[in-house]
Design a protein around this motif. Sequence first.
Motif, PDB file in Angstrom:
ATOM      1  N   UNK A 180       0.820  -1.202   0.000  1.00 26.76           N
ATOM      2  CA  UNK A 180       0.000   0.000   0.000  1.00 26.76           C
ATOM      3  C   UNK A 180       0.858   1.258   0.000  1.00 26.76           C
ATOM      4  N   UNK A 181       1.934   1.242   0.827  1.00 29.16           N
ATOM      5  CA  UNK A 181       2.722   2.464   1.005  1.00 29.16           C
ATOM      6  C   UNK A 181       3.834   2.620  -0.029  1.00 29.16           C
ATOM      7  N   UNK A 182       4.452   1.501  -0.416  1.00 27.48           N
ATOM      8  CA  UNK A 182       5.670   1.637  -1.237  1.00 27.48           C
ATOM      9  C   UNK A 182       5.528   1.160  -2.674  1.00 27.48           C
ATOM     10  N   UNK A 183       5.093  -0.060  -2.867  1.00 29.42           N
ATOM     11  CA  UNK A 183       5.022  -0.535  -4.246  1.00 29.42           C
ATOM     12  C   UNK A 183       4.076  -1.711  -4.334  1.00 29.42           C
ATOM     13  N   UNK A 184       3.173  -1.646  -5.279  1.00 30.24           N
ATOM     14  CA  UNK A 184       2.255  -2.736  -5.483  1.00 30.24           C
ATOM     15  C   UNK A 184       2.904  -3.839  -6.310  1.00 30.24           C
ATOM     16  N   UNK A 185       3.697  -3.402  -7.262  1.00 27.90           N
ATOM     17  CA  UNK A 185       4.346  -4.351  -8.155  1.00 27.90           C
ATOM     18  C   UNK A 185       5.864  -4.302  -7.929  1.00 27.90           C
ATOM     19  N   UNK A 186       6.543  -5.091  -8.661  1.00 30.85           N
ATOM     20  CA  UNK A 186       8.000  -5.029  -8.585  1.00 30.85           C
ATOM     21  C   UNK A 186       8.605  -6.318  -8.084  1.00 30.85           C
ATOM     22  N   UNK A 187       9.846  -6.222  -7.750  1.00 31.89           N
ATOM     23  CA  UNK A 187      10.640  -7.407  -7.405  1.00 31.89           C
ATOM     24  C   UNK A 187      10.059  -8.097  -6.193  1.00 31.89           C
ATOM     25  N   UNK A 188       9.964  -9.393  -6.296  1.00 26.32           N
ATOM     26  CA  UNK A 188       9.460 -10.164  -5.162  1.00 26.32           C
ATOM     27  C   UNK A 188      10.093 -11.547  -5.168  1.00 26.32           C
ATOM     28  N   UNK A 189      10.285 -12.061  -3.974  1.00 26.70           N
ATOM     29  CA  UNK A 189      10.856 -13.398  -3.841  1.00 26.70           C
ATOM     30  C   UNK A 189       9.870 -14.225  -3.039  1.00 26.70           C
ATOM     31  N   UNK A 190       9.762 -15.508  -3.357  1.00 27.48           N
ATOM     32  CA  UNK A 190       8.906 -16.384  -2.559  1.00 27.48           C
ATOM     33  C   UNK A 190       9.797 -17.361  -1.806  1.00 27.48           C
ATOM     34  N   UNK A 191       9.750 -17.297  -0.472  1.00 23.18           N
ATOM     35  CA  UNK A 191      10.533 -18.230   0.340  1.00 23.18           C
ATOM     36  C   UNK A 191       9.638 -19.393   0.756  1.00 23.18           C
ATOM     37  N   UNK A 192      10.060 -20.599   0.386  1.00 22.76           N
ATOM     38  CA  UNK A 192       9.219 -21.764   0.654  1.00 22.76           C
ATOM     39  C   UNK A 192       9.981 -22.773   1.495  1.00 22.76           C
ATOM     40  N   UNK A 193       9.479 -22.997   2.673  1.00 20.67           N
ATOM     41  CA  UNK A 193      10.100 -24.026   3.523  1.00 20.67           C
ATOM     42  C   UNK A 193       9.419 -25.352   3.233  1.00 20.67           C
ATOM     43  N   UNK A 194      10.249 -26.389   2.987  1.00 23.16           N
ATOM     44  CA  UNK A 194       9.676 -27.677   2.611  1.00 23.16           C
ATOM     45  C   UNK A 194      10.125 -28.755   3.596  1.00 23.16           C
ATOM     46  N   UNK A 195       9.510 -29.922   3.452  1.00 20.54           N
ATOM     47  CA  UNK A 195       9.862 -31.081   4.262  1.00 20.54           C
ATOM     48  C   UNK A 195      11.347 -31.401   4.050  1.00 20.54           C
TER      49      UNK A 195
END
Lengths: 404, 243
Positions: free
Chosen positions: A216-231
Amino acid sequence: MFAYVESLRMALSAIWDNKLRAALTTLGIIIGILAVTLMGTLISGLDRSFEKSMSFLGRDVLYISKHEWFGQEEWWEIRNRPDLKVDYIEKLKNQSKYVIAAAPVAMRSVNITRKDEMAMGINLAGTTPEFAQTAFMNIESGRFYTEGEDRSGARVIAIGYDVANALFENENPIGKKVKIGNYVFRVVGVTEKQGKFLGLFSMDNRAIIPLGTYQRLFARRGWMRLDVKVDDEHIDEAKDEIIAIMRRLRGLRPEEKNDFAVNQQDAFRQQYQTMKIAIGGTGLFITVLSLVVGGIGIMNIMFVSVKERTKEIGVRKAVGATQGSIMRQFLLEALFICLFGGAVGIVLALGGSFLIDKFVFPSTMPVSLALISLILSSVVGVVAGLAPSYKAARLDPIEALRYE
Amino acid sequence: MADLIKLNGLQRYYEVGGETVKALDGVDLIINHNEYISIMGPSGSGKSTMMNMIGCLDSPTDGTYEFEGEKVHEMDDNQLASIRNRKIGFVFQTFNLLPKLTALRNVELPLIYANIPKDERLELAEIAMDKVSLTDRMHHKPNELSGGQRQRVAIARALVTNPSIILADEPTGNLDSKSGVEIMDVFDELHNEGNTIILVTHEAYIAKHAHRTIHILDGRIEKDAQNKTTKQRKQPSKKKATL
């Protein structure tokens, strides 16, 4: 038996008679041993700090982003890839049987202010509460923000250890207000001190806010990473599965390449191994080089020693020294010059390791390496001493006695 | 008892610049126990080669050499070293002491190669030093001793293994006449005690101390005779020994 003790005594007294010469000769050996032990120390220290850094990542966390960490792709290819989306997280969690926790992470650099204090260049992360599970961090005081705060876009912030120290010198930061630009946030937690990642950027120099607030405050779009913890017992299967799910989400046809990357700690590990081999190889090269040069120096000085003591050899032979005992005497002399060099090298390396440990990074000198060094220098001594000793042993006693 | 030394048709040839030098050219010689022999000859006559040969420092080109019945001409380097160590004591013109060792350590040296334990070595070395009357100089280094004293240390070193023969190559060559006389007295006394001594010299008055003189010329024995003065010389030395 006595003959061996005597050979040893004679060899040592010969070295003692030419202390300075022996010390100078042994310089190559000293440098060689110093190089190999310091290199060992360095690598052990690197190993230690590397493992510490790796613990920030976690073996069982997969990092989905636009590019490979150590990839070979061209930058424009990566630029043209579509951004990762927050709603992938829910889909991954629903469709994969290995995913334990997942958090999207958006990041930017900001300055955080409080009254007159300012912390600059802080890595501000916008993420969901599950980040606490994927990120291997502990809250030192206060708490992490909640699902509710995340959804409602509350202006709450968890700050890193260094940020807290910079802004709240002698105060408890919990519940206090800080500002990013003109937006006011309430500090809810402080993360535990973690140190630097690979000595590059500090993990304590960051701040975390709810993703909703961030967008809401900084950026709606742009660089993003998804961190996924797995078994952690099925990391490879999980990775394959996640790639499959991602391809489906992206609607890729079989012949199309992935337009995303699933990174893991292993990428760093491989990179590190390559670097370690490079360091080790260089160290080994220097070691071998200086040992060879040192060996030649010792061979040279032993030839001089044999020449100088030709008459002595003649006398010894006249009174009954066998070829073997003469050879032994000179071999022991060469051996002890080298062992002396090795010992000095190890002592210097101990000092060097101590300094590295104290001022560069925590490290220890591997004991096995010190032993190998000593063995190495004895081998050099014996090999370098062979030719001169053989020459001494084969001297004709009559000629030797006549030598002036 | 076998002859102490038996040389038969002993030859030693050297190749020098394509030419053969016959340093020894067929030497037959028998030396018995407790003989006192001088070997004389001009330089180049082959007396040094003869001395090296008898001292087992050199091997013959041809001929046989038996030392107390052992065939020296068939021995390898290690056997030669062993026989030098056990049976032969050398005294050189230039003393050949090791400059960094004390007198006692120099005397001890042959015993090291005979594999004798340290305590026993030092004891034997002290006895040898006593025989040459140098017990008060045992811990001096060679450069702290006079020429005569150095040569006496060398003699003690030759004696210390109780060898079958003492070989002295110009033992007075580097000494003033007074020291020379002292050294010859030591040899006379050693002979009286039953030692076999061979002196190599080119000085007639030294050679006269011996009872038998062998003249060498061009690698052959030219003359081998008993000295006339033998009996007269024995008397004073014996008197001295009882002092």
